[in-house]
Design an enzyme around this catalytic site. Structure first.
Site, PDB file in Angstrom:
ATOM      1  N   GLN A   1      -4.787  -1.407   9.591  1.00  0.00           N
ATOM      2  CA  GLN A   1      -4.678  -2.742   9.000  1.00  0.00           C
ATOM      3  C   GLN A   1      -5.266  -3.785   9.949  1.00  0.00           C
ATOM      4  O   GLN A   1      -4.897  -3.859  11.120  1.00  0.00           O
ATOM      5  CB  GLN A   1      -3.195  -3.051   8.714  1.00  0.00           C
TER       6      GLN A   1
ATOM      7  N   LYS B   1       0.845  -1.206   0.000  1.00  0.00           N
ATOM      8  CA  LYS B   1       0.000   0.000   0.000  1.00  0.00           C
ATOM      9  C   LYS B   1       0.880   1.255   0.000  1.00  0.00           C
ATOM     10  O   LYS B   1       0.603   2.216  -0.708  1.00  0.00           O
ATOM     11  CB  LYS B   1      -0.920   0.006   1.229  1.00  0.00           C
TER      12      LYS B   1
ATOM     13  N   ASP C   1     -11.414   2.831   3.836  1.00  0.00           N
ATOM     14  CA  ASP C   1     -11.742   1.404   3.743  1.00  0.00           C
ATOM     15  C   ASP C   1     -13.254   1.184   3.703  1.00  0.00           C
ATOM     16  O   ASP C   1     -13.717   0.095   3.369  1.00  0.00           O
ATOM     17  CB  ASP C   1     -11.199   0.679   4.997  1.00  0.00           C
TER      18      ASP C   1
END
Ligand code: NAD
Length: 297
Positions: A98, A54, A121
């Site tokens: 994460q 990422k 997200d």
């Protein structure tokens, strides 16, 4: 008949290129780069790989990447303090924590602490609610990538029968919602579904998001169906192999002779996820700066 292979890798590369161009425009208009903050708690090897890719992709798209690596024994108070700081930081447009978090941390509480306007997200309950009622917010990256692939191949999805296998909050449910918004007739199948092959047989569109290697068989599919395989499963290593092969939730080699089009694993849905994350971050940047989001995003 051999199904068309839906090349998610190439599609994702084009999306990343577009995001890169728009990120340059954003910088010109706003005088700063769009920024993504990624928080990693602990040393889970798979998470480390994801975070590294990422970071690389964010920088390659001309955006700022802020990485925060915290030790596995970080307290919830300390993690929440970091999230709070990132919520207030004007250089940070998107925040991604994460997952999975170590067991002592409450994932739902941490996600709830992220500002919904930086929740790239799309996991915050506010964004799930916005998706459910048709307001613009952030949609989880994987299902948004899947709907992009589907509309690219099929155009208008109105009236098509879609079956989503899997009902997780990050893939199955938002996927079903997106298909519904696109006017498909949607069925969500899951572990308690009776006669899954029969349900799948009527689908023009099948999205498999289960996590069971090659579970969906060729004979379950309707002729010409479009198949999106979200699953990522590693088979046990065959003789002479160090690592087993990666396969999806669909028996690709069988399905190829029945489906109209199908995403491979790897190289299908997987590459879309990061590309859409970059897209969501740039959308967040435009919104946070009070600028109109370019339509081509
Ligand atoms: P999950 O474990 O949260 O959910 C799996 C779903 O499958 C559940 O809703 C369950 O009801 C359903 N299910 C389980 N057994 C079933 C059965 N026998 N028949 C029908 N349904 C069944 O998983 P998830 O997070 O939604 O991920 C699903 C898969 O997608 C995994 O392989 C994961 O690795 C992969 N994934 C890929 C990406 C990507 O970037 N390509 C992103 C997220 C998840």
């Amino acid at each position: 008949m051999t199904a068309e292979r839906i090349d998610g890798k190439a599609f994702a590369a084009r999306l990343r290129e577009r995001v890169g161009e728009m990120a340059g425009q954003f910088e010109q208009w706003s005088g700063r780069k769009a920024g993504l903050a990624v928080v990693l708690v602990g040393e889970d090897p798979a998470s480390q790989v994801y975070v590294r890719s990422k970071h690389k992709a964010t920088v390659a798209a001309g955006m700022e990447s802020f990485e925060h690596r915290l030790p596995a024994d970080t307290s919830e108070t300390d993690l929440m303090a970091l999230v709070d700081q990132l919520n207030r930081d004007e250089a940070v447009d998107g925040i991604l924590v994460q997952l999975p978090l170590p067991d002592h941390l409450d994932e739902q509480a941490v996600i709830a602490a992220i500002s919904p306007n930086k929740d790239v997200d799309g996991f915050h309950v506010t964004n799930a609610g916005r998706l459910a009622v048709g307001q613009s917010g952030f949609v989880p990256c994987t299902p948004l990538g899947c709907i992009m692939l589907l509309t690219d191949r099929l155009g208008d999805l109105s009236g098509l029968e879609a079956v989503v296998i899997g009902r997780s909050n990050i893939v199955g449910k938002p996927m079903a919602q997106l298909l519904l918004d696109a006017n498909a007739t949607v069925t969500i199948a899951h572990s308690r579904t009776k006669d899954l092959p029969g349900v799948v047989k009527r689908a023009d569109i099948v999205v498999a998001a289960v996590g069971r290697a090659e579970m969906v068989k060729a004979e379950w599919l309707k002729d010409g169906a479009t198949v999106i395989d979200v699953g990522i499963n590693r088979l046990p290593p065959a003789e002479g192999e160090e690592k087993g092969r990666l396969v999806g939730d669909v028996d690709y080699s069988g399905a190829e002779s029945v489906a109209g089009a199908i995403t491979p694993v790897p190289g299908g849905v997987g590459p879309m996820t990061i590309a859409v994350l970059l897209r969501n971050t740039l959308v967040a940047a435009y919104r946070n700066a009070g600028l109109d989001v370019p339509e081509s995003l």
